[in-house]
Scaffold this motif. Sequence first.
Motif, mmCIF file in Angstrom:
data_model
loop_
_atom_site.group_PDB
_atom_site.id
_atom_site.type_symbol
_atom_site.label_atom_id
_atom_site.label_comp_id
_atom_site.label_asym_id
_atom_site.label_seq_id
_atom_site.Cartn_x
_atom_site.Cartn_y
_atom_site.Cartn_z
ATOM 1 N N LEU A 1 -33.075 -75.846 -32.836
ATOM 2 C CA LEU A 1 -32.989 -74.677 -31.968
ATOM 3 C C LEU A 1 -34.106 -73.665 -32.229
ATOM 4 C CD1 LEU A 1 -29.133 -74.062 -31.900
ATOM 5 C CD2 LEU A 1 -30.556 -75.337 -30.268
ATOM 6 N N THR A 2 -34.633 -73.643 -33.441
ATOM 7 C CA THR A 2 -35.699 -72.690 -33.752
ATOM 8 C C THR A 2 -37.085 -73.290 -33.575
ATOM 9 O OG1 THR A 2 -35.568 -73.252 -36.120
ATOM 10 C CG2 THR A 2 -34.286 -71.337 -35.352
ATOM 11 N N ASP A 3 -37.146 -74.587 -33.281
ATOM 12 C CA ASP A 3 -38.437 -75.213 -33.006
ATOM 13 C C ASP A 3 -38.987 -74.647 -31.695
ATOM 14 O OD1 ASP A 3 -40.312 -77.714 -33.521
ATOM 15 O OD2 ASP A 3 -39.826 -77.703 -31.390
ATOM 16 N N PRO A 4 -40.240 -74.198 -31.678
ATOM 17 C CA PRO A 4 -40.762 -73.553 -30.462
ATOM 18 C C PRO A 4 -40.620 -74.414 -29.207
ATOM 19 C CG PRO A 4 -42.272 -73.227 -32.290
ATOM 20 C CD PRO A 4 -41.221 -74.178 -32.772
ATOM 21 N N ARG A 5 -40.831 -75.694 -29.331
ATOM 22 C CA ARG A 5 -40.727 -76.563 -28.156
ATOM 23 C C ARG A 5 -39.269 -76.938 -27.867
ATOM 24 N NH1 ARG A 5 -43.754 -79.954 -24.980
ATOM 25 N NH2 ARG A 5 -42.755 -81.875 -24.307
ATOM 26 N N GLN A 6 -38.569 -77.451 -28.872
ATOM 27 C CA GLN A 6 -37.214 -77.940 -28.628
ATOM 28 C C GLN A 6 -36.253 -76.803 -28.268
ATOM 29 O OE1 GLN A 6 -36.520 -80.440 -32.169
ATOM 30 N NE2 GLN A 6 -36.498 -82.150 -30.750
ATOM 31 N N GLY A 7 -36.409 -75.658 -28.895
ATOM 32 C CA GLY A 7 -35.551 -74.522 -28.557
ATOM 33 C C GLY A 7 -35.715 -74.109 -27.107
ATOM 34 N N ALA A 8 -36.966 -74.049 -26.653
ATOM 35 C CA ALA A 8 -37.214 -73.703 -25.248
ATOM 36 C C ALA A 8 -36.665 -74.768 -24.310
ATOM 37 C CB ALA A 8 -38.717 -73.523 -25.026
ATOM 38 N N LEU A 9 -36.777 -76.030 -24.699
ATOM 39 C CA LEU A 9 -36.231 -77.105 -23.876
ATOM 40 C C LEU A 9 -34.716 -76.980 -23.754
ATOM 41 C CD1 LEU A 9 -38.269 -80.233 -25.030
ATOM 42 C CD2 LEU A 9 -38.395 -79.065 -22.836
ATOM 43 N N PHE A 10 -34.049 -76.679 -24.869
ATOM 44 C CA PHE A 10 -32.595 -76.550 -24.820
ATOM 45 C C PHE A 10 -32.172 -75.414 -23.909
ATOM 46 C CE2 PHE A 10 -32.173 -79.447 -28.355
ATOM 47 C CZ PHE A 10 -30.980 -80.073 -28.044
ATOM 48 N N LYS A 11 -32.853 -74.300 -23.982
ATOM 49 C CA LYS A 11 -32.490 -73.183 -23.100
ATOM 50 C C LYS A 11 -32.655 -73.585 -21.639
ATOM 51 C CE LYS A 11 -32.930 -69.247 -26.113
ATOM 52 N NZ LYS A 11 -33.657 -68.055 -26.522
ATOM 53 N N ALA A 12 -33.732 -74.296 -21.342
ATOM 54 C CA ALA A 12 -33.965 -74.725 -19.960
ATOM 55 C C ALA A 12 -32.915 -75.728 -19.507
ATOM 56 C CB ALA A 12 -35.361 -75.331 -19.838
ATOM 57 N N VAL A 13 -32.569 -76.660 -20.383
ATOM 58 C CA VAL A 13 -31.580 -77.677 -20.028
ATOM 59 C C VAL A 13 -30.207 -77.042 -19.833
ATOM 60 C CG1 VAL A 13 -30.300 -79.614 -21.003
ATOM 61 C CG2 VAL A 13 -32.782 -79.627 -21.051
ATOM 62 N N ILE A 14 -29.852 -76.103 -20.695
ATOM 63 C CA ILE A 14 -28.560 -75.433 -20.557
ATOM 64 C C ILE A 14 -28.515 -74.634 -19.256
ATOM 65 C CG2 ILE A 14 -27.089 -73.637 -21.551
ATOM 66 C CD1 ILE A 14 -28.026 -74.784 -24.333
ATOM 67 N N ALA A 15 -29.638 -74.013 -18.909
ATOM 68 C CA ALA A 15 -29.709 -73.300 -17.627
ATOM 69 C C ALA A 15 -29.498 -74.272 -16.472
ATOM 70 C CB ALA A 15 -31.055 -72.597 -17.494
ATOM 71 N N ALA A 16 -30.112 -75.443 -16.541
ATOM 72 C CA ALA A 16 -29.943 -76.442 -15.480
ATOM 73 C C ALA A 16 -28.497 -76.911 -15.408
ATOM 74 C CB ALA A 16 -30.876 -77.622 -15.719
ATOM 75 N N ALA A 17 -27.861 -77.068 -16.567
ATOM 76 C CA ALA A 17 -26.492 -77.596 -16.612
ATOM 77 C C ALA A 17 -25.479 -76.644 -16.000
ATOM 78 C CB ALA A 17 -26.106 -77.912 -18.051
ATOM 79 N N THR A 18 -25.809 -75.355 -15.957
ATOM 80 C CA THR A 18 -24.860 -74.398 -15.381
ATOM 81 C C THR A 18 -24.765 -74.518 -13.863
ATOM 82 O OG1 THR A 18 -26.518 -72.640 -15.183
ATOM 83 C CG2 THR A 18 -25.255 -72.728 -17.241
ATOM 84 N N CYS A 19 -25.755 -75.149 -13.247
ATOM 85 C CA CYS A 19 -25.759 -75.184 -11.781
ATOM 86 C C CYS A 19 -25.869 -76.588 -11.213
ATOM 87 C CB CYS A 19 -26.903 -74.319 -11.239
ATOM 88 S SG CYS A 19 -28.540 -74.857 -11.766
ATOM 89 N N ASP A 20 -25.842 -77.609 -12.066
ATOM 90 C CA ASP A 20 -26.019 -78.966 -11.551
ATOM 91 C C ASP A 20 -25.151 -79.935 -12.347
ATOM 92 O OD1 ASP A 20 -27.847 -80.906 -9.861
ATOM 93 O OD2 ASP A 20 -27.732 -81.727 -11.891
#
Length: 201
Positions: free
Chosen positions: A100-119
Amino acid sequence: MEGMEPGTVRPGGRTARVRAAVLRAAGDALVEHGFDRLDLADVARRAEVGKTTVYRRWSTTTGLVADLLDDMAEQSSPRTDTGSLDGDLRANARLVVGTLTDPRQGALFKAVIAAATCDDRAAGALRRFYATRIEEWAPCVTRAAERGEVPSGTDAREVIRAVSAPLYYRFLVSGDPLDEPSADRAALAAGAAARAGAYGS
């Protein structure tokens, strides 16, 4: 393959290379712009792949995000076996914090969680990702029960969920620090609750 959703085929050769390039490009775009600005044409350009290939295989940005998360689950780090429940849970918690604190993976998780809220498809991929991680780590609790560290019948999956839940709360809600002390505290709390019988099935 007939009946499969776009982006779910796992072939080898050139097709596998195209998939890897597109998923890498999708990850780059998500880190830079987030889910709201993810664009299949931009991903195709970044991956140096024809737009029609990307549209035919993934069809939507949420389909692409779902496949990216499935790929992350496939590539997840193997479980650590320290020989003790506390050591194993601490290793799990530190892996979660590191991701979660990895600059790339943390940002990916936030984006994926955002996608999961609407799809629904992205939400399904997110559930599969966590199911994969929980199944990977649950045996450390089962082995602890066999060693007598926790009561027989302890729900191993619930213990693993209890380790990561406070860490995701920090990541998504409170903004409190995510570091080794917070990881170790989450592991210690889950282990203590398990030993006390809180996760009896």
